[in-house]
Design an enzyme around this catalytic site. Structure first.
Site, PDB file in Angstrom:
ATOM      1  N   GLY A 150       0.821  -1.204   0.000  1.00 59.43           N
ATOM      2  CA  GLY A 150       0.000   0.000   0.000  1.00 59.43           C
ATOM      3  C   GLY A 150       0.852   1.250   0.000  1.00 59.43           C
ATOM      4  CB  ALA A 151       4.335   1.684  -1.060  1.00 63.76           C
ATOM      5  NE  ARG A 168      -3.448   4.223  -6.079  1.00 69.86           N
ATOM      6  CZ  ARG A 168      -3.956   5.111  -5.212  1.00 69.86           C
ATOM      7  NH1 ARG A 168      -4.894   5.953  -5.606  1.00 69.86           N
ATOM      8  NH2 ARG A 168      -3.529   5.159  -3.970  1.00 69.86           N
ATOM      9  CG  ASP A 227      -5.039  -6.499  -5.836  1.00 73.66           C
ATOM     10  OD1 ASP A 227      -4.966  -6.598  -4.593  1.00 73.66           O
ATOM     11  OD2 ASP A 227      -6.108  -6.256  -6.440  1.00 73.66           O
ATOM     12  CB  VAL A 228      -1.562  -7.536  -1.175  1.00 74.90           C
ATOM     13  CG1 VAL A 228      -0.320  -6.667  -1.240  1.00 74.90           C
ATOM     14  CG2 VAL A 228      -2.767  -6.746  -0.650  1.00 74.90           C
ATOM     15  CE1 TYR A 260     -10.729  -0.952   7.806  1.00 73.78           C
ATOM     16  CE2 TYR A 260     -11.610   0.100   9.763  1.00 73.78           C
ATOM     17  CZ  TYR A 260     -10.564  -0.118   8.887  1.00 73.78           C
ATOM     18  OH  TYR A 260      -9.348   0.498   9.100  1.00 73.78           O
ATOM     19  N   GLY A 301      -6.238   5.637  15.265  1.00 70.28           N
ATOM     20  CA  GLY A 301      -7.604   6.132  15.198  1.00 70.28           C
ATOM     21  C   GLY A 301      -7.771   6.933  13.917  1.00 70.28           C
ATOM     22  CG  LEU A 302     -11.046   9.734  13.421  1.00 71.14           C
ATOM     23  CD1 LEU A 302     -11.761  10.913  14.055  1.00 71.14           C
ATOM     24  CD2 LEU A 302     -11.727   9.338  12.122  1.00 71.14           C
ATOM     25  CD  GLU A 309      -5.584   8.244  -2.080  1.00 67.43           C
ATOM     26  OE1 GLU A 309      -5.771   7.014  -2.223  1.00 67.43           O
ATOM     27  OE2 GLU A 309      -4.926   8.931  -2.871  1.00 67.43           O
TER      28      GLU A 309
END
Length: 253
Positions: free
Chosen positions: A13-14, A39, A61-62, A154, A185-186, A190
């Protein structure tokens, strides 16, 4: 602080958010980076920003087990001995009641957040054990500690990350390989835009009236964890903004 200069760090997810922030802080410390994301153009842009750093790009894609196994087993010899694995790839889709949820959303979350993390871990940790060194950092979430309305699947996926991290640490007992779960947390990334399928206005409201964590805050904590002396393992860190007390209780101006 232990130097990680010339250590090989693989980040999933780099291409954005926490993953990109990790790439920058580890590059500054002189690490060699394997950057994994779907991407390719975003990976190439990040590599351009990290000029002077040894970077190997893996556009994949993992969720695709065969692609993960093929890519990792085909790493050039100079890149094959991964020292630090940062399992950062993950996402949330939707905020629906369980009985109104989209099955496609569930599958995307479970395949990425759990199965993708498992694939990367399974293919890289044996090498760490054999070499007698290594560190696995899993990106969890406050959602793995506290379930909130609409977060059902999730939250379940991040509770699984918590359990997998604890189980992996137990399985690696007696080896020098360390395992850390970093649970934010928050964080303004994206994340909410992805959760709400590109609804930018709705995503912005998640962070309105408070000061959320930044990707750089999380990267800084991850960097701290992996630069402790070999006898120190930070098992789990739960970090939240000062304006957040629980998964659902926040202070907004």
């Amino acid at each position: 602080m232990v130097s990680i200069k010339d250590q090989i760090v693989l980040i999933t997810g780099a291409s954005s958010g926490i993953g990109a922030a990790c790439a920058k802080i580890f590059a500054e410390a002189g690490a060699k980076l394997i950057l994994v994301a779907r991407r390719q153009e975003r990976l190439e842009e990040l590599a351009q920003m990290l000029k002077g750093t040894a970077v190997h790009l893996l556009p994949l894609d993992v969720r695709d087990r065969v692609s993960v196994e093929s890519a990792f087993s085909s790493l050039p010899a100079d890149w094959s001995n991964v020292d630090i694995l940062i399992n950062n790839a993950g996402l949330s889709r939707g905020l629906n009641k369980l009985h109104e949820g989209r099955i496609q959303d569930w599958e995307e979350m479970l395949d990425t957040n759990i199965k993708g993390l498992l694939y990367c871990t399974r293919f890289l940790v044996p090498g760490m054990v054999n070499r007698g060194r290594g560190h696995v950092v899993n990106l969890g979430s406050i959602a793995g500690h506290q379930t909130y309305p609409g977060g059902n699947v999730y939250c379940a996926s991040k509770a699984a990350v918590k359990a997998i991290s604890e189980g992996l640490k137990q399985d690696l007992l007696g080896t020098p390989v360390r395992v850390t779960s970093v649970d934010p947390g928050l964080v303004e990334t994206e994340f909410s835009n992805v959760r709400f399928h590109g609804d930018t206005d709705r995503a912005k409201k998640v962070y309105q009236g408070l000061t959320p964590l930044t990707p750089e805050d999380i990267a800084d904590v991850i960097f701290f964890c992996v630069t402790r002396p070999a006898h120190v393992n930070i098992s789990e860190i739960l970090l939240v903004p000062t304006d957040q007390a629980t998964a659902t209780l926040v202070n907004r101006i």
